[in-house]
Motif scaffolding. Structure first.
Motif, PDB file in Angstrom:
ATOM      1  N   ASP A 196      -5.883   2.040  -0.528  1.00  0.00           N
ATOM      2  CA  ASP A 196      -4.603   2.740  -0.310  1.00  0.00           C
ATOM      3  C   ASP A 196      -3.515   2.239  -1.264  1.00  0.00           C
TER       4      ASP A 196
ATOM      5  N   GLU B 295       5.572   4.341   1.564  1.00  0.00           N
ATOM      6  CA  GLU B 295       6.081   5.612   2.078  1.00  0.00           C
ATOM      7  C   GLU B 295       7.008   5.370   3.266  1.00  0.00           C
ATOM      8  N   LYS B 296       6.616   4.433   4.139  1.00  0.00           N
ATOM      9  CA  LYS B 296       7.453   4.131   5.326  1.00  0.00           C
ATOM     10  C   LYS B 296       8.821   3.597   4.868  1.00  0.00           C
TER      11      LYS B 296
ATOM     12  N   ARG C 134       5.198  15.030  -0.492  1.00  0.00           N
ATOM     13  CA  ARG C 134       3.930  14.479   0.028  1.00  0.00           C
ATOM     14  C   ARG C 134       2.761  15.457  -0.167  1.00  0.00           C
TER      15      ARG C 134
ATOM     16  N   THR D 113       0.855  -1.199   0.000  1.00  0.00           N
ATOM     17  CA  THR D 113       0.000   0.000   0.000  1.00  0.00           C
ATOM     18  C   THR D 113       0.889   1.247   0.000  1.00  0.00           C
ATOM     19  N   SER D 114       0.246   2.382  -0.231  1.00  0.00           N
ATOM     20  CA  SER D 114       0.971   3.658  -0.237  1.00  0.00           C
ATOM     21  C   SER D 114       1.665   3.885   1.105  1.00  0.00           C
ATOM     22  N   SER D 115       0.958   3.584   2.202  1.00  0.00           N
ATOM     23  CA  SER D 115       1.546   3.829   3.537  1.00  0.00           C
ATOM     24  C   SER D 115       2.779   2.951   3.747  1.00  0.00           C
ATOM     25  N   GLU D 116       2.690   1.687   3.322  1.00  0.00           N
ATOM     26  CA  GLU D 116       3.857   0.793   3.507  1.00  0.00           C
ATOM     27  C   GLU D 116       5.029   1.283   2.667  1.00  0.00           C
TER      28      GLU D 116
ATOM     29  N   PRO E 191       0.032   5.426  -4.600  1.00  0.00           N
ATOM     30  CA  PRO E 191       0.994   6.190  -3.788  1.00  0.00           C
ATOM     31  C   PRO E 191       0.581   7.648  -3.642  1.00  0.00           C
ATOM     32  N   LYS E 192       0.606   8.102  -2.360  1.00  0.00           N
ATOM     33  CA  LYS E 192       0.218   9.486  -2.072  1.00  0.00           C
ATOM     34  C   LYS E 192       1.449  10.398  -1.988  1.00  0.00           C
TER      35      LYS E 192
END
Ligand code: FAD
Ligand code: S2G
Ligand code: ZN
Length: 482
Positions: free
Chosen positions: A56, A18-19, A32, A13-16, A59-60
């Protein structure tokens, strides 16, 4: 906006993502801000927008690496986790190649890699990072008595990496040849993160396959271009521009012939436009072009530029060329030259500002077929509305014509019928479906018109060899296989 996730999409996901990227890259390498990210997902024409997927999966953020090493780290990670990547420069491309198509792609923008690395002021070669904006390179070279071998209306935003990836043409090709022929060295990162250092400033280097040329014009599908060494020709001492009003396309062609024979090596540009083009510009952007450069509304206009090392010598040639023409202007000083050029350079900008719908075609065909091609497009576009019209302009010196239909509203049936007829015409006459803008998403399905099956098969083998997981700009250039 597509909501349901599609087969073959990235699993992270985007959150994973991004991390993980935040852990491997400096803060500056992650953009961002939502509105900025959105801008990177929409093309210049506002005709292609990366879909937002649910769960999600879109990608954000946008990645903006600051070095080749960071690009390599990013691609190693994306290769391992099968995360698709859209390499992006100035996002001025016109075929949907620079923005996401599926929705799960990460945009990798080269803007932060914008350093000139070296300048050879004896040989005239600039070595720079891919994110250098073309206009900045032009200023850098010009301050040193040189110039870039290409110039185009998007020079204020497009990056040399994007120019190389699209093998951009533009208004100087008639004098200095293609960008491809002006590249001496290249640095790129392949899909698995391998750095290919082919940075070379030698004019002659015949040592095996010319791999850099595989990447030039590959539109982000074979590797990310991170650096280049480009020939910068000496800046001409004098520049004069003549604009002639002509009555037919045939007269444009015969006048171009005369320009070639009278001006010879000092001919540095040959651009044309028609009456609908100028009228559209006067109507849409009066703040840029407020009056006609030549009295009256003429069917065609031909801009001829002479640029050499001796103003008097060039002037004598120009006077011979201009002898006998009734309607025309000769610009001698820089401001007059700039105002004539601003007409040509603002045609696509005005068309974009005008709203409505543009049917944009960038074709190479034998000039004898030009009128037939334009009438074909005109007939179709006119059926959309009585306010619709067709404009013709472009790099007539290279036989590259931009035919743009415009209508207040969009009509899919008209577009489909127009394209069927147009592409059948190009097939019949072995014209090119894309003279300079490339293929991107827009023309991937039409590649068979300008390429044989065996050529397409070889292109696919090369793509599979260099990007077996198809993470580099998927869905661009080569038609997707079922
Ligand atoms: P982008 O639009 O960001 O990307 C274009 C393609 O290159 C995409 O497929 C992208 O994935 C890929 N790419 C970008 N950077 C890299 C990289 N570093 N490594 C690998 N792949 C990369 N084009 C012409 O040829 N001639 C013209 O005369 C011309 N005039 C124009 C006038 C206007 C007003 C506009 C808006 C566009 C014009 N164009 C012209 C089209 C466009 O400017 C060119 O295609 C330009 O080369 C794109 O450069 P960019 O940096 O904006 O690339
Ligand atoms: C040009 C720009 C795009 C278009 O102006 O030379 O390449 O077709 C074009 O309007
Ligand atoms: Zn062009």
């Amino acid at each position: 906006v597509r909501t349901a996730p599609r087969r073959g999409l990235a699993t992270l996901t985007s959150s994973e993502l991004e991390k993980d990227f935040a852990a491997m890259l400096p803060e500056a390498a992650l953009q961002r801000d939502p509105s900025t990210v959105e801008g990177h997902r929409m093309d210049w024409l506002k005709q292609f927008e990366g879909p937002v997927l649910d769960n999600d999966r879109t990608p954000k953020f946008v990645l903006r690496p600051g070095s080749t090493e960071e690009v390599s780290e990013i691609l190693k990670y994306c290769h391992k986790h099968e995360v698709p990547v859209v390499p992006q420069g100035g996002n001025t491309g016109l075929v949907g190649g620079s923005v996401p198509k599926r929705g799960d792609e990460v945009v990798l923008n080269l803007a932060r890699m914008n350093k000139v690395l070296d300048f050879d002021d004896v040989g005239g070669v600039i070595s720079c990072q891919a994110g250098c904006i073309l206009a900045d390179l032009e200023s850098y070279a010009s301050a040193r008595g040189y110039l870039m071998p290409l110039d185009l209306g998007a020079s204020g935003s497009c990056q040399i990496g994007g120019n190389l990836a699209t093998n951009a043409g533009g208004i100087r090709l008639v004098r200095y040849g293609s960008l491809r022929s002006n590249v001496l060295g290249l640095e790129a990162v392949l899909a698995d993160g391998t750095v290919l250092d082919m940075m070379n400033t030698l004019r002659k280097d015949n040592t095996g396959y010319d791999l850099k040329q595989l990447l030039v014009g590959s539109e982000g599908t074979l590797g990310v271009i991170t650096g280049a060494a480009i020939i910068t020709p000496p800046k001409p001492v004098a520049r004069q521009v003549a604009l002639l009003a002509l009555d037919s396309f045939d007269e444009v062609l015969s006048t171009l012939q005369k320009a070639r024979s009278c001006l010879g090596e000092v001919l540095s540009a040959a651009e044309f436009w028609d009456s609908p083009s100028l009228n559209m510009l006067l109507d849409t952007m009066p703040e840029v072009v407020s009056s006609r450069p030549i009295e009256g509304d003429h069917p065609f206009y031909l801009l001829i530029e002479a640029a050499g090392s001796d103003a008097e010598h060039d002037m004598a040639k120009l006077e011979r060329f201009l002898d006998g023409f009734e309607h025309g202007v000769l610009a001698m000083d820089e401001s007059q030259v700039a105002s004539l050029w601003s007409i040509r350079e603002n045609l696509p900008v005005a068309l974009q500002h005008r709203g409505g719908r543009t049917y944009k075609y960038d074709v190479s065909i034998p000039s004898s077929l030009f009128d037939e091609l334009t009438n074909l497009i005109r007939k179709r576009v006119a059926s959309v509305s009585e306010d619709a019209f067709v404009m013709q302009y472009g790099h007539i010196g290279d036989g590259n014509v931009h035919v743009n239909g415009w209508s207040p509203a969009f009509d899919q049936d008209v577009l489909d019928a127009l394209e069927d007829e147009l592409y059948a015409f190009l097939t019949k006459h072995r014209g090119s479906i894309s003279a300079e803008h490339g293929i991107g998403v827009l023309k991937a399905k039409k590649m068979h018109i300008s390429n044989t099956e065996s050529s397409l098969a070889l292109m696919r083998s090369i793509k599979n060899l260099l990007d077996p997981k198809n993470i580099l700009n998927p869905g661009k250039v080569l038609p997707e296989q079922a």
